[in-house]
Write a protein that holds these residues in place. Structure first.
Motif, mmCIF file in Angstrom:
data_model
loop_
_atom_site.group_PDB
_atom_site.id
_atom_site.type_symbol
_atom_site.label_atom_id
_atom_site.label_comp_id
_atom_site.label_asym_id
_atom_site.label_seq_id
_atom_site.Cartn_x
_atom_site.Cartn_y
_atom_site.Cartn_z
ATOM 1 N N GLY A 30 0.799 -1.211 0.000
ATOM 2 C CA GLY A 30 0.000 0.000 0.000
ATOM 3 C C GLY A 30 0.832 1.260 0.000
ATOM 4 N N GLY A 31 2.055 1.186 -0.530
ATOM 5 C CA GLY A 31 2.901 2.368 -0.605
ATOM 6 C C GLY A 31 3.583 2.703 0.703
ATOM 7 N N THR A 32 3.438 1.836 1.731
ATOM 8 C CA THR A 32 4.080 2.095 3.018
ATOM 9 C C THR A 32 5.470 1.491 3.000
ATOM 10 N N ALA A 33 6.498 2.338 3.032
ATOM 11 C CA ALA A 33 7.878 1.869 2.942
ATOM 12 C C ALA A 33 8.356 1.383 4.293
ATOM 13 N N SER A 34 9.220 0.352 4.280
ATOM 14 C CA SER A 34 9.798 -0.167 5.506
ATOM 15 C C SER A 34 11.207 -0.652 5.225
ATOM 16 N N GLY A 35 11.934 -0.949 6.287
ATOM 17 C CA GLY A 35 13.289 -1.448 6.120
ATOM 18 C C GLY A 35 14.310 -0.331 6.185
ATOM 19 N N THR A 36 15.481 -0.588 5.617
ATOM 20 C CA THR A 36 16.601 0.346 5.700
ATOM 21 C C THR A 36 17.034 0.785 4.305
ATOM 22 N N LEU A 37 17.041 2.086 4.092
ATOM 23 C CA LEU A 37 17.501 2.691 2.842
ATOM 24 C C LEU A 37 18.899 3.240 3.079
ATOM 25 N N ILE A 38 19.852 2.840 2.233
ATOM 26 C CA ILE A 38 21.245 3.232 2.418
ATOM 27 C C ILE A 38 21.681 4.201 1.325
ATOM 28 N N ASP A 97 15.210 11.645 10.422
ATOM 29 C CA ASP A 97 14.271 11.684 11.551
ATOM 30 C C ASP A 97 12.855 11.991 11.063
ATOM 31 N N GLY A 98 12.745 12.988 10.181
ATOM 32 C CA GLY A 98 11.428 13.469 9.773
ATOM 33 C C GLY A 98 10.645 12.514 8.914
ATOM 34 N N VAL A 99 11.323 11.675 8.129
ATOM 35 C CA VAL A 99 10.606 10.751 7.246
ATOM 36 C C VAL A 99 9.785 9.749 8.052
ATOM 37 N N LYS A 100 10.134 9.577 9.331
ATOM 38 C CA LYS A 100 9.361 8.677 10.190
ATOM 39 C C LYS A 100 7.910 9.134 10.316
ATOM 40 N N SER A 101 7.664 10.429 10.092
ATOM 41 C CA SER A 101 6.298 10.941 10.205
ATOM 42 C C SER A 101 5.405 10.427 9.092
ATOM 43 N N VAL A 102 6.004 10.030 7.971
ATOM 44 C CA VAL A 102 5.206 9.517 6.850
ATOM 45 C C VAL A 102 5.474 8.044 6.590
ATOM 46 N N ALA A 103 6.612 7.540 7.075
ATOM 47 C CA ALA A 103 6.952 6.126 6.903
ATOM 48 C C ALA A 103 7.622 5.643 8.193
ATOM 49 N N PRO A 104 6.825 5.337 9.209
ATOM 50 C CA PRO A 104 7.375 5.029 10.535
ATOM 51 C C PRO A 104 8.334 3.846 10.559
ATOM 52 N N GLU A 105 8.208 2.949 9.600
ATOM 53 C CA GLU A 105 9.033 1.745 9.606
ATOM 54 C C GLU A 105 10.242 1.867 8.677
ATOM 55 N N LEU A 106 10.499 3.062 8.164
ATOM 56 C CA LEU A 106 11.631 3.273 7.260
ATOM 57 C C LEU A 106 12.802 3.892 8.019
ATOM 58 N N THR A 107 13.956 3.283 7.887
ATOM 59 C CA THR A 107 15.199 3.807 8.459
ATOM 60 C C THR A 107 16.118 4.236 7.321
ATOM 61 N N VAL A 108 16.700 5.416 7.439
ATOM 62 C CA VAL A 108 17.628 5.919 6.419
ATOM 63 C C VAL A 108 19.012 6.034 7.049
ATOM 64 N N GLN A 109 20.001 5.412 6.415
ATOM 65 C CA GLN A 109 21.396 5.521 6.819
ATOM 66 C C GLN A 109 22.164 6.242 5.723
ATOM 67 N N TYR A 110 22.994 7.197 6.124
ATOM 68 C CA TYR A 110 23.718 8.029 5.158
ATOM 69 C C TYR A 110 25.144 8.223 5.635
ATOM 70 N N SER A 111 26.100 7.978 4.752
ATOM 71 C CA SER A 111 27.513 8.144 5.078
ATOM 72 C C SER A 111 28.045 9.395 4.392
ATOM 73 N N PRO A 112 28.354 10.464 5.148
ATOM 74 C CA PRO A 112 28.722 11.758 4.558
ATOM 75 C C PRO A 112 30.213 11.846 4.222
ATOM 76 N N ASP A 113 30.648 11.050 3.265
ATOM 77 C CA ASP A 113 32.079 10.942 2.944
ATOM 78 C C ASP A 113 32.510 11.754 1.734
ATOM 79 N N GLY A 114 31.613 12.614 1.206
ATOM 80 C CA GLY A 114 31.956 13.444 0.066
ATOM 81 C C GLY A 114 31.186 13.049 -1.183
ATOM 82 N N SER A 115 31.004 14.022 -2.068
ATOM 83 C CA SER A 115 30.196 13.805 -3.270
ATOM 84 C C SER A 115 30.768 12.704 -4.160
ATOM 85 N N GLY A 116 32.094 12.729 -4.347
ATOM 86 C CA GLY A 116 32.710 11.721 -5.205
ATOM 87 C C GLY A 116 32.485 10.321 -4.672
ATOM 88 N N ALA A 117 32.634 10.142 -3.357
ATOM 89 C CA ALA A 117 32.406 8.840 -2.741
ATOM 90 C C ALA A 117 30.943 8.420 -2.868
#
Length: 361
Positions: free
Chosen positions: A38-46, A62-82
């Motif tokens: 039903g368009g409800t995203a879950s799991g981990t987005l990398i 943090d904020g995406v939890k308000s629309v997709a409570p079961e979605l976790t986002v992980q982001y590694s801020p290592d630079g644009s090229g990476a």
């Protein structure tokens, strides 16, 4: 530091292992739970990439939890090229980048994303501050030519006549100027040198580059926080960085037309509003503008997504996150966290159209 940030070694555990879980794979993607319904995203987005987006990304995750409570986002801020490297290698489902995909990268994206390749969403607009550490001085004025000569080390002291004549009444010391640049492949470097290339004429001889010119011997540091931290510890230092991260450093008001314009999110947003958007969502900035009130040293930081993902779960994750990021709530959350300029209505509408068209198969 918040748990969202993790080391490059952790983020890029193995391209081979993650390639099946980012843009591809038939085993349910990165998710820790079953496919979304039903368009409800879950799991981990990398994802990973531009360090300029770090504060905003924390707010979005943090904020995406308000629309997709079961979605976790992980982001590694290592630079644009990476980030682009990880995306094109299959390790990330999306990349954050202060520069658009180059032509060869756009072709390479088709290997991960299918024949329709990838597209850009202008997610984060921010001025690039020309920031300095000079005791007793909070702001100086410089035109593009002077900035170029400082960073190419033709101007080496703060009381050089080229600077002094633009700053009448400011007591500038004879302190040596220490240039601090990004050591990593950086979209911020690319945007900053693009400004110098377009606005400074012959004073900048190194073109638009993502990696700092090796001919200019200067101090360097990794990432946005790295250059700001090093400049803050060095009397007389000057650097360039996403304005949200410059802290207590002084900043340069840049000459545009006949006036000197301090950085601000509104002035940066005016530059983007006056620019054209390409078919792939990237922006053609006019950095040599003379329009009043515009701050032309600006970066548009993108999220880069596939037009098609190999499984529905990843497609749902990406669509939920991407839609939140460009929404008014998402942009407000980023503005409060990072001080960036929210995207305009036309930019949002174009982004939503592209995001809604993402498919799986």
């Amino acid at each position: 530091m918040k748990a969202l940030r993790f080391g490059r070694s952790a983020a890029l555990l193995s391209v081979a292992a993650l390639a099946l879980t980012a843009c591809g794979g038939n085993d349910g993607g990165n998710a820790s739970s079953g496919s979304s319904e039903g368009g409800t995203a879950s799991g981990t987005l990398i994802g990973g990439g531009a360090s300029s987006q770090e504060s905003a990304m924390t707010a979005w995750a943090d904020g995406v939890k308000s629309v997709a409570p079961e979605l976790t986002v992980q982001y590694s801020p290592d630079g644009s090229g990476a980030g682009r490297e990880g995306f094109l290698g299959g390790a990330f489902s999306f990349a954050g980048s202060d520069a658009a995909l180059k032509e060869d990268e756009a072709e390479q994206a088709k290997q991960i994303c299918g024949d329709n390749g990838a597209f850009h969403v202008p997610a984060y607009i921010s001025p690039i501050a020309v920031a300095f550490n000079l005791e007793g001085v909070d702001e100086v004025k410089m035109d593009a030519e002077t900035i170029a000569k400082v960073f190419s080390k033709e101007i080496t002291t703060w009381n050089d006549p080229a600077i002094a004549q633009q700053n009448e009444g400011v007591e500038l010391p004879d302190t040596a100027i220490t240039v601090v640049h990004r050591s990593d492949d950086s979209g911020t470097t690319e945007n900053f040198t693009a400004y110098l290339t377009e606005a400074a004429g012959d004073a900048w001889k190194y073109d638009e580059v993502e990696t700092w010119p090796s001919e200019i011997t200067a101090e360097s540091a990794q990432g946005t926080r790295g250059v700001v931290g090093q400049a803050a510890q060095t009397d007389g230092a000057i650097t360039y960085a996403d304005a949200s991260a410059v802290g207590e450093l002084g900043t340069v008001a840049v000459k545009v037309g006949e006036e000197y314009v301090p950085y601000s999110s509104d002035a940066a947003a005016k530059t983007v509003s006056a620019s054209e958007q390409n078919e792939d969502g990237s922006i053609e900035l006019d950095r040599a503008t003379t329009e009043a009130g515009v701050y032309p040293v600006v970066l548009v930081s993108y999220h880069i997504y596939c037009n098609q993902y190999q499984n529905q779960e990843t497609a749902d994750q990406v669509k939920a996150f991407a839609s939140y990021v460009v929404s008014e709530d998402g942009q407000k959350a980023a503005e409060e966290a990072a001080g960036n300029a929210p995207i305009g209505a036309e930019t949002r509408d174009a982004a939503v159209e592209r995001i809604e068209a993402i498919t799986a198969g």
